[in-house]
Design an enzyme around this catalytic site. Sequence first.
Site, PDB file in Angstrom:
ATOM      1  N   ASP A 174       8.988   2.191   1.798  1.00  0.00           N
ATOM      2  CA  ASP A 174       7.628   3.177   2.383  1.00  0.00           C
ATOM      3  C   ASP A 174       8.419   2.618   3.865  1.00  0.00           C
ATOM      4  OD1 ASP A 174       5.028   4.111   3.346  1.00  0.00           O
ATOM      5  OD2 ASP A 174       4.503   3.833   1.437  1.00  0.00           O
TER       6      ASP A 174
ATOM      7  N   LYS B 194       2.580   8.864   8.292  1.00  0.00           N
ATOM      8  CA  LYS B 194       1.736   9.258  10.239  1.00  0.00           C
ATOM      9  C   LYS B 194       2.081   9.866  10.986  1.00  0.00           C
ATOM     10  CE  LYS B 194      -0.896   5.814   7.644  1.00  0.00           C
ATOM     11  NZ  LYS B 194      -0.101   5.066   6.819  1.00  0.00           N
TER      12      LYS B 194
ATOM     13  N   PHE C  45       0.745  -0.905  -0.116  1.00  0.00           N
ATOM     14  CA  PHE C  45      -0.016  -0.174  -0.139  1.00  0.00           C
ATOM     15  C   PHE C  45       1.296   1.196  -0.444  1.00  0.00           C
ATOM     16  CE2 PHE C  45      -2.179   3.258   1.955  1.00  0.00           C
ATOM     17  CZ  PHE C  45      -3.552   3.567   0.948  1.00  0.00           C
TER      18      PHE C  45
HETATM   19  C1  PLP Z   1      -0.726   5.471   5.045  1.00  0.00           C
HETATM   20  C2  PLP Z   1       0.263   4.575   3.706  1.00  0.00           C
HETATM   21  C3  PLP Z   1      -0.004   5.348   3.105  1.00  0.00           C
HETATM   22  C4  PLP Z   1      -0.198   7.050   2.912  1.00  0.00           C
HETATM   23  O1  PLP Z   1      -0.368   8.117   3.152  1.00  0.00           O
HETATM   24  P1  PLP Z   1      -1.423   9.006   3.138  1.00  0.00           P
HETATM   25  O2  PLP Z   1      -0.919   9.454   4.218  1.00  0.00           O
HETATM   26  O3  PLP Z   1      -3.028   8.126   3.335  1.00  0.00           O
HETATM   27  O4  PLP Z   1      -1.249   9.778   2.259  1.00  0.00           O
HETATM   28  C5  PLP Z   1       1.531   5.528   2.212  1.00  0.00           C
HETATM   29  N1  PLP Z   1       1.747   4.433   2.281  1.00  0.00           N
HETATM   30  C6  PLP Z   1       1.701   3.053   3.683  1.00  0.00           C
HETATM   31  C7  PLP Z   1       2.769   1.710   3.839  1.00  0.00           C
HETATM   32  C8  PLP Z   1       1.187   3.809   4.449  1.00  0.00           C
HETATM   33  O5  PLP Z   1       0.175   2.721   5.780  1.00  0.00           O
END
Ligand code: PLP
Length: 402
Positions: free
Chosen positions: A220, A249, A135
């Site tokens: 990420d 986050k 994700f």
């Molecule tokens: C939450 C998340 C995102 C996206 O972050 P947003 O602030 O919602 O755009 C991307 N990568 C990972 C691994 C995430 O947990």
Amino acid sequence: MSHWQELERKYYMQTFERVPLTIVRGQGARVWDEDGKEYLDFVGGWAANILGHCHPAVCEAVTKQVQTLIHASNTFYTIPQIQLAELLVKNSCFHKVFFGNSGLEANEGAFKLARRYGKLNLKGAYEIITANDSFHGRSLATIAATGQPKHQQPFTPMPAGFVNVPFNDIEVIKKATTPQTCAVMLEPLQGEGGVTAAHEDYLRAVRAWCDQKGILLILDEIQTGLGRTGTLFAYEQYGIEPDIMTLAKGLAGGLPIGALLAKDKAAVFTPGEHGSTYGGNPVACAAGVAALTFILEQDVPANCRKMGQRLMAGLQSLKTKYPFVTDVRGRGLLQAMEFNRNIAESVKVACMGRRLLVNRLKPNTLRFMPPLIINRDDVAEALGILDEVLGSDKLEPSADNH
Ligand SMILES: *Cc1c(COP(=O)(O)O)cnc(C)c1O
């Protein structure tokens, strides 16, 4: 349905499957609803409230900053932005930072940076290999990177340049690498995809492969970073260093922020190639400085490790007690519990009735991502509630995708 929930139906785009709970206040690991009912929060602002709700250090820094300078534009130097960048560089393997306002923006920045690197160093290579069940965000490019058909199919065609391959398999990455490949992008522990950790030998092999091919490794760490898995960044547990990393986050203790970090060799943007109006704004960055300073000075990752071990031990004994619990997994305070049938929604609702908030990750899986400052009593309370709920005989499998 309450007054506010009816108004939401009427005025807000129906993009979220919301829980019927309106949160009006939060403190530490607790939140309160409209009727003043208190809940123990193991959703933690979707892993963003690392220090819990309204942490005093964050509140103080934000209050001071909004009374001093809210916004100035990136035409000028602003101090909190520089302070937060310095803190991040001094506590990671990276040399340069760029701030946006969210996770997806950080990842978009990473894609652009990898493509710039490809143009400058790899004869125009532009493809990025990512993993199935990953994700990376909700923009068009980040859903193209997100290896989950349910996020892509409603919005095809996808932007070009992303190749999704199975996770935890180095051979498929090798096969997918072509002269057009500029980078591999992975989560060290897939959060949304199922709380699935990268195997140690896998991530090391990917690092070695990227080195061999001269391509970039992007991690990420938007969900795993800032102590969530028990170390400040999850990559530290693998004995490798990525070339680029993204954060968001928890970085500003609950305020919107995103960060793109890169090693010198990969930090190839030149003036005008990337930007953001609000990215790196003084308020979010002042919150970030306060949050990160607290995390470092109080060794929040150590508390996360300890509480994570207690939570894991407790979940494991629930697994032994209830045979319909088929798996518990995760690291630090990012954990999941899987069932042999689709009862996660039912368990979640029953937990809420007993004042514990948890996330239904999949029809058969719950996720726990509480603030990293929780204590033994919080963990014991959550496990006690789960035990009561799992022991009740009213758990109904849900229809299709719930
Ligand atoms: C939450 C998340 C995102 C996206 O972050 P947003 O602030 O919602 O755009 C991307 N990568 C990972 C691994 C995430 O947990």
